[in-house]
Each structure stands twice: as structure tokens, then as C-alpha cells.
Design an enzyme around this catalytic site. Structure first.
Site, PDB file in Angstrom:
ATOM      1  N   GLY C 160       0.830  -1.198   0.000  1.00  0.00           N
ATOM      2  CA  GLY C 160       0.000   0.000   0.000  1.00  0.00           C
ATOM      3  C   GLY C 160       0.861   1.244   0.000  1.00  0.00           C
ATOM      4  O   GLY C 160       2.080   1.199   0.221  1.00  0.00           O
ATOM      5  N   CYS C 161       0.234   2.368  -0.252  1.00  0.00           N
ATOM      6  CA  CYS C 161       0.986   3.621  -0.377  1.00  0.00           C
ATOM      7  C   CYS C 161       1.549   4.069   0.973  1.00  0.00           C
ATOM      8  O   CYS C 161       2.733   4.391   1.085  1.00  0.00           O
ATOM      9  CB  CYS C 161       0.112   4.711  -1.002  1.00  0.00           C
ATOM     10  SG  CYS C 161      -1.506   4.929  -0.234  1.00  0.00           S
ATOM     11  N   TYR C 162       0.706   4.102   2.008  1.00  0.00           N
ATOM     12  CA  TYR C 162       1.201   4.524   3.323  1.00  0.00           C
ATOM     13  C   TYR C 162       2.260   3.557   3.857  1.00  0.00           C
ATOM     14  O   TYR C 162       3.291   3.990   4.388  1.00  0.00           O
ATOM     15  CB  TYR C 162       0.044   4.633   4.318  1.00  0.00           C
ATOM     16  CG  TYR C 162      -0.893   5.799   4.077  1.00  0.00           C
ATOM     17  CD1 TYR C 162      -0.431   7.114   4.138  1.00  0.00           C
ATOM     18  CD2 TYR C 162      -2.239   5.601   3.812  1.00  0.00           C
ATOM     19  CE1 TYR C 162      -1.296   8.189   3.932  1.00  0.00           C
ATOM     20  CE2 TYR C 162      -3.111   6.669   3.607  1.00  0.00           C
ATOM     21  CZ  TYR C 162      -2.626   7.957   3.678  1.00  0.00           C
ATOM     22  OH  TYR C 162      -3.488   9.015   3.482  1.00  0.00           O
ATOM     23  N   THR C 164       4.358   1.796   2.178  1.00  0.00           N
ATOM     24  CA  THR C 164       5.610   2.003   1.439  1.00  0.00           C
ATOM     25  C   THR C 164       6.389   3.183   2.016  1.00  0.00           C
ATOM     26  O   THR C 164       7.587   3.076   2.328  1.00  0.00           O
ATOM     27  CB  THR C 164       5.311   2.262  -0.055  1.00  0.00           C
ATOM     28  OG1 THR C 164       4.727   1.083  -0.620  1.00  0.00           O
ATOM     29  CG2 THR C 164       6.579   2.614  -0.817  1.00  0.00           C
ATOM     30  N   ALA C 165       5.721   4.314   2.164  1.00  0.00           N
ATOM     31  CA  ALA C 165       6.432   5.511   2.637  1.00  0.00           C
ATOM     32  C   ALA C 165       6.884   5.346   4.075  1.00  0.00           C
ATOM     33  O   ALA C 165       7.996   5.750   4.444  1.00  0.00           O
ATOM     34  CB  ALA C 165       5.530   6.734   2.490  1.00  0.00           C
TER      35      ALA C 165
END
Lengths: 358, 358, 358, 358
Positions: C160-162, C164-165
Site C-alpha cells: 500500500g501507499c502509506y 511504502t512511505a
């Protein structure tokens, strides 16, 4: 294949850095040099952190001889007069010049001097320069390509952003004789990057955000450039009333153009003319009847989209709207499209299939 | 002093909620009722959390008899036809109606039926309705005020947002005879709130953000309303070519208007005519020569600002640009300006001295 | 070279269309099929006019057998449970699956069922799936690549995006033992495209514009995914408090992460650890000391940038901030990075050298 | 009633002009003077065209004696040290000062000197200054009001924007003993107007738009101010880790605060404590359980909204999010709230019932 050595002059301005980005992703070009008068000695990545991890090039001073040693082709992304100062020498040193400035766009030095308020110091070059709107002057660009291939340095004057969008909106109607009279009104909206990288009251986020405004009304310098192109296309002297607006987006330019409809034409005639005109163009699309373009569809590309309508209630007016990216088809990507033609490369190489879609 | 009981019909739409906000801050009015067909039974603060801690009003159904019991004046912030369905009854129940919908703006029911595609069910009211552009029809609004003071329920048709800005941009030139011919081109840009509160592909943030586009080209319903006003002002039948654009801001509307300049007039003549025309208007300002308005200057107010120029190079064209807030002077705040005139209150009471400036 | 036939399932969602765009520009892939349950039968260009003139593909229904006939690899850009419904069959039909949904990210089916409220119908696949964060699990992805080369269909679960960061911000400190304790706070900000293409009150331009807000506080579904990764990295059970925020931009995600600093460490230790950890990563850069990343630097790319600081005044806390594009490194571009590794292609092929810089 | 003569010092900065706007709409105040060192001699409307037609005041130099002749109260909207230079003299000339700068916020001159790197030249005033957070120090402000009524000039130090939002988010939990330990993490997001009116690379539209970034990490000057307030509230020395972020909006500030939950407390306990704490506050609202505030709800007002949650999975953390307008409750409107209390006026007079709702 050895890649073509490329220099970007004015690499930290918005158009310049976009040229750098395109060159870095171009399979046939190599970014060997990038110049900036103020930031020389620092890395491009220090100015634009987006390059961190992607490009370690150190900026140089824009000295013609150094450019000629390092590059076969130079993109000039500089303000007007700065190109006058350097282009003749670059050409004589054998460097082909793709000039994004306004200095060689107008065929008539007197018109340049009237609108830019400064003498044109190399009018002798105007006759051999091609105005780099490929959809209008592709054959001229290909002739430059032949000369370049023979080892001659050549010069392309890349159009301004507003002239590009206005021309693409007006060309089919004028060429097909669907628009009559001598007046074209171009009402255009640009993103804030069009105002350049200089930080001032007008480019402050809190000024530009949540607001639209007209500027340069009745005296914007793109006016004679638009008139020159439309006159060429129409075969009669055209007058342009041009009003640019600023809107709160970074990239994108929309020109909505009003032309007097010839007697008897129908909406279908207009739609057909636009579809036919751009049918073989890779980078300009006519949208289906009833659709108007939005600028986000062409962001970060060399693409343009055009929509057209006929207001045939009483006073009959053709309305055509053209969307481009002011830094893409309006500057850097169109410059690369021209460079591809001149350098013998596929016309759309390295300039993006489609925009980041949302 | 007892405050005037006020109902807002359609209180959760963007114009409706802006009327609510203005009423809540108005020293002479009291928000006694707010209606919404779908959200009836919940608090306005449940729909708009901004009201949390400021207003605990529960939304009702828009039933005329309940409105008449609770309010002396009703603002209708509803889609077209919804006003037709309720206004005659409200008037007969003694409620003065400030109608923000399009239903009573056009004097000619046939034109309404042609553009809105639906029969006008109370054409007998059109003759006694005043089109609520105070800068043009103030005397008519004051006559309504006299009738209201005598206990009669009256009806104001508040102009649309584009017609307001276009009219304010064109009136001085047409009234003074500086503009000739029968064609006015209005090229306008609106913030996204103009598209209403309905969530759809076009109002999605990711569609509207970082993009501009034209829409409704050659057939937007505000066209006949603009033509009606400009014809009234010019004293001859005027044709309007009108192109609205959408830009990425929430509130704000800019109309740039093109008119053929009469022979012999100068830029000073034009500037003077605009300055004189609005010199006594509290809410409309002509900017100094050379300045064009930006929409942020009038955000959240009933104010309008106009800038004007003359392109006198070859084809001579008057260019006038008018900035309003589409929900302010273009809807809710102008509605309140009208209501103030009809209710015998100071014209600018409760509608904001100036915009949040940045 | 023959290009690898590629299908994008869920091609009209924001992540799906971004995968399409990347595939269209990828020299080794060919977009042979794109599916959308609702829009099947229409062209992708009808849904996204940006494709007008660039891609004429007609959307299909997501039927596994048709996919297997047309494609060697399928990108699934679908909501959770939709991948469960189709992935086992695609694998058994020999199609390698790059899954952007949440369905195969969590190793433990019970955790999936707890957070997603639905049974996991193919838990047997979890053991052979690789969590596609190449900077952490590159070797696992390369093993999948070996199996794929032997003709086996394999499955990658793209993060997911969150997650990953947050992972990229926390990994170096946790791996190097600079962060102690079992609590990591991740405070993150996402652009609106993270909310998906569905038009609703929250994605309405006028709601999202000019506003920031937290959402999903204390119960966002990305929490267990982040905990799983940080626990793997730290070698001890980690707890994550995760607060996502929405900000008015289309693309971009910034995670600012707080970790308890181990005794005695210095700011230099932290900076060094991050620089070392990512020195050989093509797509993750540590910014120079004192610099923090901005999301625009990585827009429309698979790149991530990380900045780090130590608050060593009294309570000593490591603060690391990671910028990605939520649709790029946070979804489509990372999916392509994984696909490149699995398909035996250069890891960064086709996913963008650098962002459009402004 | 004669209106109170008011001077705004630093009238062209963003906070200053917002004070001017509020004063112009305030029924009990009169804007008799506005100063700006650089623009003195020109009209405020020349700098901010929004005032065109609304205010013709000419800007003056900030000379204390002229201020004392023209005003009973002065709002100082100036950078730090500029207030030090003028406040003592203004007070001795009998002008009550509402100081929006940082100069008198910290009780301890040594802390000021440490963080601002400059000596505090009037430490003797610190003891008699009230820190103008009315929800915490209302009684102190009312005491100033009594002294002012007796003819004494008094001094209010209006809090910074980040300290206001952080304090309002943390106060209920700390006062009620629901938060333990000595560490509070404040992760905040501000609109670009927080960076001030100066045009530079960071406030350029094209830098700030479509991007978020952290800045001032681990050393922002608001840190000691927040620590001072939280220490006062908690009754023990509190440490604050504070990370501000910049997001692409003009106005608005959101602080999300993390505090260690005391053993045994429930989500209901937390919700109750916040609702009770702000039940009688006109300008601070606790949102219903499960709701988090968005900044647009409080734009252009002195209002604040707070939402709260408890992450009680493993490590138990209270998360509170507070939305304000950085120029409203975070600066100008809070300054007016303080002024109202000191001048014996209704606390919320002239500062807006509710935000422009969309």
C-alpha cells in the site's frame, strides 16, 4: 549508437529544466552540459531536488566555446535578447540551436523591435530560421534536418505557448475557409509556471491561489507572433485580439478562439475540417463532436487536444478550444519535437505517450 | 428591534448554505428555518461541520405553510422548476420571496421554455417580478420595498452568476454608446462551486484540480438571460456568444467581455465611462486604468471589481473584465443585497466589507 | 524482441489507469487488454480523454480465461476481495499476477480477516507470495523471477501507499539499531487521488480544496501492514500508531515517522545510516543533512526521497520523512518495478527517470 | 457610541491586513491608522486591491508618537524584534498593545534569546504581559481589561499559530490527567500564508502547489512557546517534539497531537473530557465522537474545532487534532478576541460567526 551530445542553456528556468528532464529520458540524446549564469558551479540537483539520485550534473556558465566543445545541439531556454547574444556564435561554432526564446520567431526585425523595445542584432538569421510549429512547418524543419545532416548548424525558433495553442485552434478553420473576416479573438488561460521561476508578488502562492485574473490585456508580446502565423495560414492579413488569463494551476494552457463563421457552413463542416486536418498528426487530436479539451489531459507531454463548436443562433461564430501544457507542447516538449525532426530522429521520441492521467 | 424571520429553502446547496451563513451574521435577520428535502430532520451542522458550535438549527421539509408560519421572507436556493413549484403559494401566503433560481429571471415564458425545456407554470408572475441586479434595477427593487412595507409579498429574481459578471462588465460601454454593433462575446471562468454540490465525475477533486476546460459551449442556459439584460441596456437587440470555463478554485468568477468599439473613442473615454457609471455604487468598483481585477479580491462578498482596456491597434475592441464571487455577488450575497433593498435595510448590511484578503 | 503481453484489471481506477500509462510507454511490454466491469465495451479513451490519439484499446470484462488468452502478466488494480476472487484462477491458468490490492499483503490470514472483516479464501497462496517492496525483498522478487522464467505463474503483493512511505522512512533506523522501543508513530499526508475515483462528498473538489483533515484515525487498514513490515525489519514486535491526513493535491504522499532514539546516537549517525542504506538503490535517495523531501520531487515516478533529523534536546526522537507519489512508488510504478524484477527486465525500465520537475 | 481608534502596525503583511479587514468590519472599532515601513505614502488599496472601493486609508510610517496621537489601541503585526523596538514606547505613550509578534510570548527572556538569537531588550515587561490564549488565560486578559478601563496601557502577547492549535488539542487531556508522561508530539500542517508575504523560492506558486513537505524539523521556534504552555497546563515540565509541514492551501492549520494515555482510561473518558472542557467556549468546539476537523470549517474566523481518538490496541496513545485558520484563530482573529476582552467588548464581536462554508 552514440548519443547526441546536448546542452541546455538556462537550465534552471521552468522551460529549461523541463528540457533537461526530457533529454535525460531520451534514448538518443545525452545531457552533457547545462548552464545557468547564477547557479554555475552547483549541481542541478541542488536547485531541483527532484534530480537527487537521478542526475549529478554540475551547472556551467553559458560560454559559447565551452558549449561547442561539449555539445552538438543546444537548447536555449533563456529570456529574449539572451538568445540574440549567443546564437550567432553558437551557429558559427557548428552548434545547432533550438531556441525557445522569442528572439527569432518574428520574421520581421522591425516588428520585433516594436514589441520588444530593443534592436534585433542578427536580422540576417531570420530568413534561414524555421518557426518550429511542426504541424504547420514540418517540411521546413525537415529541410533543416537535411542541412544539419550535412554538418551545417541550423536554427529553430520554437513558438511561444499562447501562439502554439491559438494557432492549433485556428488553423483548420482558416485553412479550410470556414472562418471569414480578419479578426480572431483568442482568450486564453495559463497556469502559473507561464510566469516563470522568478519569485515576485504575482507568483506568490497566496496571490495566485484561489484566483483568476486577466493580464497584459491588449498589449501582450505574443500578439504579433500569433498574427504572423494566422496571416500565413489565412493568406490575408489577420488581426488578433488576445487576452491571457492566469489560473491557479502549475502547468496547462487553454486557448479559446472566436472566429466569424463563413455563410452557410454547418457544425459538421467545422468538425470534419478539424478532424481531417489533424488526422495524421501524432500529437494533435480533435476531440469528438460535443467535447472540449481539458489541460490535464496533455500535462507533461507534447500533445495538444482541440474541441470545436459553432454558435449558429444569430451571429454565427466558430469557437475552438485548444489544450496544451505550456511547458510541454508550449515549450520544452515542442522544442524536442522540433529537435527530433532536425536531428533525424522519430518525431515523438522521448516526449511522452500520454500525460499522467490524473 | 425585532429581527425579520427568515427561511432558506435549499439550505444545503452551496448557494443556500452561503445564504444561511450571511443570515446568521446579519444584524436585522434571524434564521428561523432552513429546509432540505433529503436532509430534513438532521442539523445543518451535521451537513456542514463549520456550523458546529455556531448554529444548531434542524433542517425541515420545504412545505409552504410551515415556511409561512415561521418566516416573513424566504430565500429560494433551489434548481430551476423547484421555484415554480413553490413560489406562487409562498406569495399567496404572504411570504416575500428572494429567488436564486432561474425560474423568474426571463421576462418571456417562451424563452424560458425554449432554453429550459419545460413549461413555465406561472407566467403571470413574470410581469411583477424584478430582476435583482441592483446596479441596473435599483428603482424597481425599491418599488418592491414599498409594496413589501405595505404588507404585500413580493418576488425578486436574483440573477445568475455569469449574467451578473457579464452585465457589470458590459453595462457602462453599452449605456454610454461606446460599444457598437449587436455582438458581445463573454468568455468567463468559474470556480468549481459553480457546478454545485452534487458529487460526480466533473466535480471530483482529481478531475477539476490542475486543469482548465470550456463547457456548455454555444448552448449554456445563461445566454438568453445575458442577452435580455444587454438588450435592455443597449436599447437594441443584442446577441451574446458565451463560453464558460471551469478553473481549479472553489469560489470566484471572472467574465472577460469583448465589444466592438465605436469610431473615434479613446481608452480614456472608456475608463471614464466605467468610473462614472460605478462612482456611486457601494459594491462595484472600477479599477484604475491599466489594472484588471482578480477574483480573490472579492471572495465571500457582494462586491464586484471591473477593469477595462481598449485594443486600438487595428480592429478596435473594448475588453472589460469583471470579477465576482460566484456564490457572493453571483448568488447569495447579491440575494441579500436585493433583500436589504426590499426589506428597507441598508443595502450592504450583513454582506461583508471586504474579502478575506489573501 | 517480442513484447510481453500485459493485461490491466481495473483499468479505469486511478492506480489502474496509471499502470496502463506506464505499460504504454514501456519498451518491453504491450498493453493487450484492459478490463473494467462497468465500462466494458467502451474505449479507455472515452473514460480518460488523455488517451485520445494515443490508445484506442476497448475495455473488456475481467474474465480470467480471456485474460489468460491475451496476456502473460496481469496487473490487478482492484479493491480488496476482488483479487481474492480472480487471482487463484489466473495463476492456475499460467498468468503471473502483480496484485495492487490488499488481498495478499498480510502473511497471516487471521489478521486479514480481522482488519478487512471478510474471510481470506486462498490462504494457501500467502506462503508463496512476495511482498513487493523491492528495497526490502528484492531477493524474494528475484526468486519469483526465476520461477517465472521456468514458466511458473507467480504472485506479487504490491504494498500500500502509506506502508511504502512509512517503511522507507523507518527501515534504516530500525535495521541499524538506532531506534529503540516498540512504538513507531507515522503521521502521513496524502493527495486526494488516494481516496480513489469514486465521486462522493469527500472527493468533491469544494470539500477537499483549501482544507486539510485527519481521517481513519486509530483504525486505518494500513496499520497491520505497516506493523508486519516494521516487525520484520526490527526483529521484534513493533506497534504502529498511524494517522493519515488528506491534503489538497492530486498526487503525492508524505510520511513523517517518529521513533525513540537509542542512547548515545548522534544526528550524524542517523544521517550516515540512511545514506548507507539507500546508497545502492536506484529509486530511493537520502537527501543531504538538513533537507527534507517534498512530494512534487517524485510525482509520477517510482522514486522515493527521505530526509532525517534527530531531535536531541530532551526526549530524543528520530524524525524521518519520506516522500513518494501515492500512485507511483505507492502503487503503479512500484508494481512495475516489481514486474520488471519478476520478468527479468531492468528494474527501473519504463518508470520514469525523474518527475515533471515543477 | 464613539468607536475606539485603532492602528495596525505592519498592515501589509498577511496577519496585518487580516487585522485591518476585521477592524473595518468591527462595529466598535475604527481603523484610523495603518503603517508599513516600505509602502508608507500609498493607499492600502494600492497594495491590496480588495480594498478598492472599501477603504481609502493611506499607509503611514510606524512612528510611536504618531500612533499615540491617532489610536487608543495598536495591533502589532510585525516580525520578532520589531515589537521590542516599539512596544515600550507605545505603552509609555498610553497605547494599549495587542502584539502578534513573538517578542513577549515567552516568560523567560533567556529562552527568547536562546531561540531567537537576539537579546530581549525589555524583559521587565514580561511579567505584566498576558499570553493571549483566552481559553487558557481569560481571567488574566480580563484583569488587563480592568487596568485598561482605568486608563492604563496594557500589553497582550498573542500566541503563534502552531502553539494555538497544539495547545487547544492538548489542554483537555493534560488538565484532566488523561495524558501521562512528559512527551507530546505535535505534527502540524499549515497553509502557505504561514510563510508570510515575502516572495521567495519557497512561496512561489509552482514550488508550493501540488506538494507537501516538512520544514524546520527539530528546531522550529514555536517549540519553546508550546512547551511553556503545556508545562503550565500539565503542572510538570513537558517536552515537545514539533514538526510543521507545508501544504498547498492559502489559509488553514491542523495540529495532530500524540500523548501517552494514562492507564485505564477509555475513549469515552477522552471524548467527555474534551466536550466538557470546551462546552462553554464560544469559539472552540469539540466534534462528536468519531469525527475529525477540517481546516476549511474554520477559515477566516477565530473558531477552532477539535476531534479526538484513543488508539488502544497495544501502545495506548491519545490522538487529538485541532483545526484553526493560521491567520484567524492563529493570528488576527485571536488578536481581536483578546482585544475585545481587554477593551470591554463582547468577546466574539466582529470576528465572524462561521467560515465561508465551502
Amino acid at each position: 549508437m552514440e548519443r547526441i551530445r546536448t546542452c541546455v542553456v538556462g537550465a534552471t528556468g521552468f522551460a529549461g529544466v523541463e528540457v533537461c528532464r526530457i533529454v535525460l529520458g531520451h534514448p538518443a540524446l545525452e545531457l552533457t552540459m547545462a548552464t545557468d549564469r547564477k547557479a554555475a558551479g552547483t549541481r542541478l540537483a541542488d536547485v531541483y531536488p527532484a534530480f537527487e539520485g537521478a542526475c549529478d550534473l554540475v551547472l556551467s556558465l553559458p560560454e559559447p566555446e565551452a558549449i561547442a566543445q561539449n555539445a552538438d545541439v543546444a537548447f536555449l531556454a533563456v529570456p529574449h535578447t539572451a538568445s540574440l547574444a549567443i546564437t550567432p556564435q553558437l551557429l558559427s561554432l557548428g552548434v545547432t540551436v533550438i531556441d525557445l526564446s522569442a528572439d527569432y520567431r518574428l520574421h520581421d526585425a522591425a516588428v520585433y523591435e516594436q514589441w520588444y523595445g530593443t534592436p534585433h542584432t542578427s536580422p540576417e538569421l531570420l530568413g534561414q530560421t524555421v518557426y518550429g510549429l511542426p504541424e504547420l512547418n514540418r517540411s521546413g524543419l525537415l529541410v533543416l534536418g537535411e542541412r544539419h545532416e550535412k554538418g551545417e548548424a541550423v536554427l529553430v525558433a520554437v513558438p511561444g505557448c499562447y501562439p502554439t495553442a491559438t494557432a492549433l485552434a485556428a488553423i483548420p478553420a482558416l485553412e479550410a475557409g470556414l472562418a471569414t473576416g480578419d479578426l480572431v479573438i483568442s482568450d486564453a488561460i495559463s497556469g502559473v509556471s507561464g510566469a516563470g521561476r522568478s519569485a515576485n508578488a504575482r507568483t506568490h502562492y497566496c496571490h495566485a491561489n484561489e484566483s483568476v485574473e486577466a493580464y497584459g490585456v491588449a498589449h501582450h508580446r505574443h500578439t504579433p507572433e500569433i498574427e504572423q502565423t494566422l496571416t500565413q495560414v489565412a493568406g490575408r492579413e489577420m488581426n488578433v485580439v488576445f487576452t491571457p488569463h492566469l489560473a491557479p494551476l502549475t502547468r496547462g494552457l487553454l486557448a479559446t478562439v472566436y472566429m466569424t463563421a463563413a455563410d452557410g457552413i454547418t457544425a459538421n463542416d467545422v468538425q470534419d475540417a478539424y478532424e481531417r486536418r489533424y488526422a495524421d498528426e501524432a500529437l494533435v487530436s480533435t476531440l469528438p463532436a460535443g467535447h472540449m479539451p481539458q489541460t490535464s489531459s496533455v500535462a507533461a507531454t507534447a500533445r495538444a487536444q482541440v474541441g470545436v463548436a459553432l454558435d449558429d443562433r444569430r451571429r454565427r461564430v466558430i469557437i475552438a478550444s485548444c489544450a496544451i501544457d505550456n511547458l510541454g507542447k508550449g515549450a520544452a516538449a515542442q522544442a524536442m519535437q522540433c529537435a527530433n525532426l532536425v536531428l533525424g530522429l522519430p518525431e515523438t521520441q522521448g516526449i511522452g505517450v500520454t500525460a499522467p492521467l490524473i
